[in-house]
Design an enzyme around this catalytic site. Structure first.
Site, PDB file in Angstrom:
ATOM      1  N   TYR A  89      -3.469  -0.115   9.925  1.00 24.06           N
ATOM      2  CA  TYR A  89      -3.273  -0.483   8.516  1.00 24.06           C
ATOM      3  C   TYR A  89      -1.845  -0.155   8.078  1.00 24.06           C
ATOM      4  O   TYR A  89      -1.172  -0.962   7.426  1.00 24.06           O
ATOM      5  CB  TYR A  89      -4.295   0.278   7.676  1.00 24.06           C
ATOM      6  CG  TYR A  89      -4.351  -0.089   6.209  1.00 24.06           C
ATOM      7  CD1 TYR A  89      -5.003  -1.256   5.788  1.00 24.06           C
ATOM      8  CD2 TYR A  89      -3.792   0.731   5.237  1.00 24.06           C
ATOM      9  CE1 TYR A  89      -5.097  -1.571   4.443  1.00 24.06           C
ATOM     10  CE2 TYR A  89      -3.877   0.408   3.887  1.00 24.06           C
ATOM     11  CZ  TYR A  89      -4.533  -0.741   3.500  1.00 24.06           C
ATOM     12  OH  TYR A  89      -4.618  -1.061   2.153  1.00 24.06           O
ATOM     13  N   SER A 110       0.850  -1.203   0.000  1.00 27.25           N
ATOM     14  CA  SER A 110       0.000   0.000   0.000  1.00 27.25           C
ATOM     15  C   SER A 110       0.880   1.245   0.000  1.00 27.25           C
ATOM     16  O   SER A 110       2.084   1.158   0.288  1.00 27.25           O
ATOM     17  CB  SER A 110      -0.852  -0.021   1.273  1.00 27.25           C
ATOM     18  OG  SER A 110      -1.420   1.240   1.555  1.00 27.25           O
TER      19      SER A 110
HETATM   20  P1  NAP Z   1     -11.846  -5.087  -0.858  1.00 29.03           P
HETATM   21  O1  NAP Z   1     -12.597  -4.613  -2.052  1.00 29.03           O
HETATM   22  O2  NAP Z   1     -12.311  -4.725   0.497  1.00 29.03           O
HETATM   23  O3  NAP Z   1     -11.583  -6.684  -0.929  1.00 29.03           O
HETATM   24  C1  NAP Z   1     -10.853  -7.342   0.092  1.00 29.03           C
HETATM   25  C2  NAP Z   1     -11.127  -8.821   0.012  1.00 29.03           C
HETATM   26  O4  NAP Z   1     -10.447  -9.502   1.097  1.00 29.03           O
HETATM   27  C3  NAP Z   1     -12.596  -9.165   0.152  1.00 29.03           C
HETATM   28  O5  NAP Z   1     -12.921 -10.118  -0.819  1.00 29.03           O
HETATM   29  C4  NAP Z   1     -12.690  -9.757   1.553  1.00 29.03           C
HETATM   30  O6  NAP Z   1     -13.718 -10.705   1.692  1.00 29.03           O
HETATM   31  C5  NAP Z   1     -11.345 -10.442   1.671  1.00 29.03           C
HETATM   32  N1  NAP Z   1     -10.992 -10.747   3.063  1.00 29.03           N
HETATM   33  C6  NAP Z   1     -11.006  -9.910   4.135  1.00 29.03           C
HETATM   34  N2  NAP Z   1     -10.617 -10.555   5.242  1.00 29.03           N
HETATM   35  C7  NAP Z   1     -10.340 -11.833   4.878  1.00 29.03           C
HETATM   36  C8  NAP Z   1      -9.883 -12.986   5.580  1.00 29.03           C
HETATM   37  N3  NAP Z   1      -9.629 -12.969   6.904  1.00 29.03           N
HETATM   38  N4  NAP Z   1      -9.699 -14.151   4.891  1.00 29.03           N
HETATM   39  C9  NAP Z   1      -9.978 -14.176   3.568  1.00 29.03           C
HETATM   40  N5  NAP Z   1     -10.407 -13.126   2.852  1.00 29.03           N
HETATM   41  C10 NAP Z   1     -10.594 -11.958   3.497  1.00 29.03           C
HETATM   42  O7  NAP Z   1     -10.372  -4.547  -0.958  1.00 29.03           O
HETATM   43  P2  NAP Z   1      -9.491  -4.115  -2.226  1.00 29.03           P
HETATM   44  O8  NAP Z   1      -9.550  -2.647  -2.319  1.00 29.03           O
HETATM   45  O9  NAP Z   1      -9.765  -4.979  -3.398  1.00 29.03           O
HETATM   46  O10 NAP Z   1      -8.093  -4.465  -1.588  1.00 29.03           O
HETATM   47  C11 NAP Z   1      -7.417  -5.693  -1.791  1.00 29.03           C
HETATM   48  C12 NAP Z   1      -6.050  -5.567  -1.160  1.00 29.03           C
HETATM   49  O11 NAP Z   1      -5.379  -4.432  -1.713  1.00 29.03           O
HETATM   50  C13 NAP Z   1      -6.089  -5.332   0.360  1.00 29.03           C
HETATM   51  O12 NAP Z   1      -4.999  -5.990   0.949  1.00 29.03           O
HETATM   52  C14 NAP Z   1      -5.930  -3.816   0.470  1.00 29.03           C
HETATM   53  O13 NAP Z   1      -5.419  -3.426   1.686  1.00 29.03           O
HETATM   54  C15 NAP Z   1      -4.978  -3.555  -0.671  1.00 29.03           C
HETATM   55  N6  NAP Z   1      -4.973  -2.172  -1.178  1.00 29.03           N
HETATM   56  C16 NAP Z   1      -6.101  -1.563  -1.622  1.00 29.03           C
HETATM   57  C17 NAP Z   1      -5.996  -0.272  -2.156  1.00 29.03           C
HETATM   58  C18 NAP Z   1      -7.177   0.491  -2.681  1.00 29.03           C
HETATM   59  O14 NAP Z   1      -7.014   1.699  -2.919  1.00 29.03           O
HETATM   60  N7  NAP Z   1      -8.307  -0.118  -2.894  1.00 29.03           N
HETATM   61  C19 NAP Z   1      -4.764   0.347  -2.218  1.00 29.03           C
HETATM   62  C20 NAP Z   1      -3.653  -0.323  -1.722  1.00 29.03           C
HETATM   63  C21 NAP Z   1      -3.757  -1.577  -1.216  1.00 29.03           C
HETATM   64  P3  NAP Z   1     -15.177 -10.262   2.283  1.00 29.03           P
HETATM   65  O15 NAP Z   1     -15.822  -9.419   1.252  1.00 29.03           O
HETATM   66  O16 NAP Z   1     -15.843 -11.569   2.502  1.00 29.03           O
HETATM   67  O17 NAP Z   1     -14.905  -9.521   3.561  1.00 29.03           O
HETATM   68  C1  GCO Z   2      -6.813   5.195   3.169  1.00 27.24           C
HETATM   69  C2  GCO Z   2      -6.941   4.316   1.942  1.00 27.24           C
HETATM   70  C3  GCO Z   2      -5.700   3.540   1.714  1.00 27.24           C
HETATM   71  C4  GCO Z   2      -5.795   2.752   0.443  1.00 27.24           C
HETATM   72  C5  GCO Z   2      -4.516   2.192  -0.026  1.00 27.24           C
HETATM   73  C6  GCO Z   2      -3.491   3.218  -0.355  1.00 27.24           C
HETATM   74  O1  GCO Z   2      -7.725   5.219   3.942  1.00 27.24           O
HETATM   75  O2  GCO Z   2      -5.775   5.885   3.256  1.00 27.24           O
HETATM   76  O3  GCO Z   2      -8.030   3.468   1.992  1.00 27.24           O
HETATM   77  O4  GCO Z   2      -5.366   2.792   2.800  1.00 27.24           O
HETATM   78  O5  GCO Z   2      -6.746   1.739   0.566  1.00 27.24           O
HETATM   79  O6  GCO Z   2      -4.036   1.175   0.802  1.00 27.24           O
HETATM   80  O7  GCO Z   2      -2.431   2.608  -1.036  1.00 27.24           O
END
Ligand code: NAP
Ligand code: GCO
Length: 263
Positions: free
Chosen positions: A162, A149
């Site tokens: 986080y 992230s």
């Molecule tokens: P999301 O839409 O919230 O999807 C997260 C997924 O993880 C969901 O399918 C959730 O399942 C699953 N999950 C949560 N807890 C779990 C557990 N204990 N065991 C198995 N599965 C679990 O998130 P996303 O935005 O796609 O993010 C995916 C990854 O990228 C995360 O690690 C997040 O921190 C990272 N990320 C996101 C962003 C962003 O801007 N979106 C940026 C940087 C990093 P349920 O729906 O059943 O809860």
């Molecule tokens: C926040 C955001 C971030 C993003 C992502 C950034 O609240 O700052 O949700 O945490 O999800 O991880 O890279």
């Protein structure tokens, strides 16, 4: 004619396990790995979610196999990894994608909430990696991609747990590289910028000041999409990246290169 073969980006015959890949970033990454030839395996927390994922993959013409388990439950993970091995083969590519965020000012955050974020976002990737590494060592190859992230590098008000977890995940990535690089196992991270998924939906609501903040803070001047991450995921899963190890590839529209708009 050069000596370079584009097939070094192909993943034919590889088994790729993407955690929490029913929708969002995990689903998009799995879709790209499937297009490159990998057999997709994913997990979620409930039978209902796995069925929802299976249907979503079918709609894309992908024959993905889903399993119900929690990435924080070491016993359940061990059983699932064994079952995956029997059903489709041992895991060649692990993408630690499952993750949660809690946006709470630090002094208001309960220790239970803090622990839960660390458990899913940091301990989960440890448990998952530990479970697949022995077979990777035995086979003499393997790829692990940890979804990091911006918060692996930067802090922000309200995301102490986080940021601690994602900073830790960056260092777990480097440590897996250090410990298993000699076994031809590459462990790298992808550090997405701000990507439009359900996780960031609350920040993108109409009129939310965060929306403007992110667009102003990103040189690309937009939110990222799941598609923006797909090429990096294929690269880091493929033989094309066999000498790339312990690296975090930030896919952030330039956020980390930018101090912010001058007044
Ligand atoms: P999301 O839409 O919230 O999807 C997260 C997924 O993880 C969901 O399918 C959730 O399942 C699953 N999950 C949560 N807890 C779990 C557990 N204990 N065991 C198995 N599965 C679990 O998130 P996303 O935005 O796609 O993010 C995916 C990854 O990228 C995360 O690690 C997040 O921190 C990272 N990320 C996101 C962003 C962003 O801007 N979106 C940026 C940087 C990093 P349920 O729906 O059943 O809860
Ligand atoms: C926040 C955001 C971030 C993003 C992502 C950034 O609240 O700052 O949700 O945490 O999800 O991880 O890279």
């Amino acid at each position: 004619m050069t000596g370079f073969n584009m097939d070094s980006f192909r993943l034919d015959g590889k088994v790729a396990l993407v955690t929490g890949a029913v929708y969002g970033i995990g689903f998009g990454i799995a879709e790209a790995l499937a297009a490159a030839g990998a057999k997709i395996v994913f997990n979620s927390l409930t039978e209902e979610a796995v069925q929802q994922g299976t249907l979503a993959y079918q709609e894309k013409g992908i024959d993905a196999k889903g399993y119900v388990f929690d990435v924080t439950d070491e016993e359940a993970v061990k059983i699932a990894i064994q079952q995956i091995k029997e059903d489709v083969g041992s895991v060649d590519i692990l993408v630690n994608n499952a993750g949660i965020i809690k946006r709470t000012p630090m002094t208001e955050m309960t220790v239970e909430d803090f622990r839960q974020v660390i458990d899913i976002d940091l301990n989960g990737p440890f448990i998952m990696s530990k479970a697949v590494l022995p077979d990777m060592v035995a086979k003499g190859h393997g790829k692990i991609i940890n979804i990091c992230s911006m918060m692996s590098e930067l802090g922000r008000e309200t995301v102490s747990a986080y940021a601690a977890a994602k900073g830790g995940l960056k260092m777990l990535t480097k440590n897996i590289c250090a410990e298993f690089g000699g076994n031809n196992i590459q462990c790298n991270g992808i550090g997405p910028g701000y990507i439009a998924t359900p996780q960031t939906a609350p920040l993108r609501e109409d009129g939310h000041p965060f929306n403007e903040f992110i667009i102003g803070r990103t040189p690309a001047a937009r939110w990222g999409t799941v598609e923006d991450l797909q090429g990096s995921a294929v690269f880091l899963s493929s033989p094309a990246s066999d000498f790339v190890n312990g690296h975090i590839l930030y896919v952030d529209g330039g956020i980390l290169a930018y101090i912010g708009k001058q007044p």
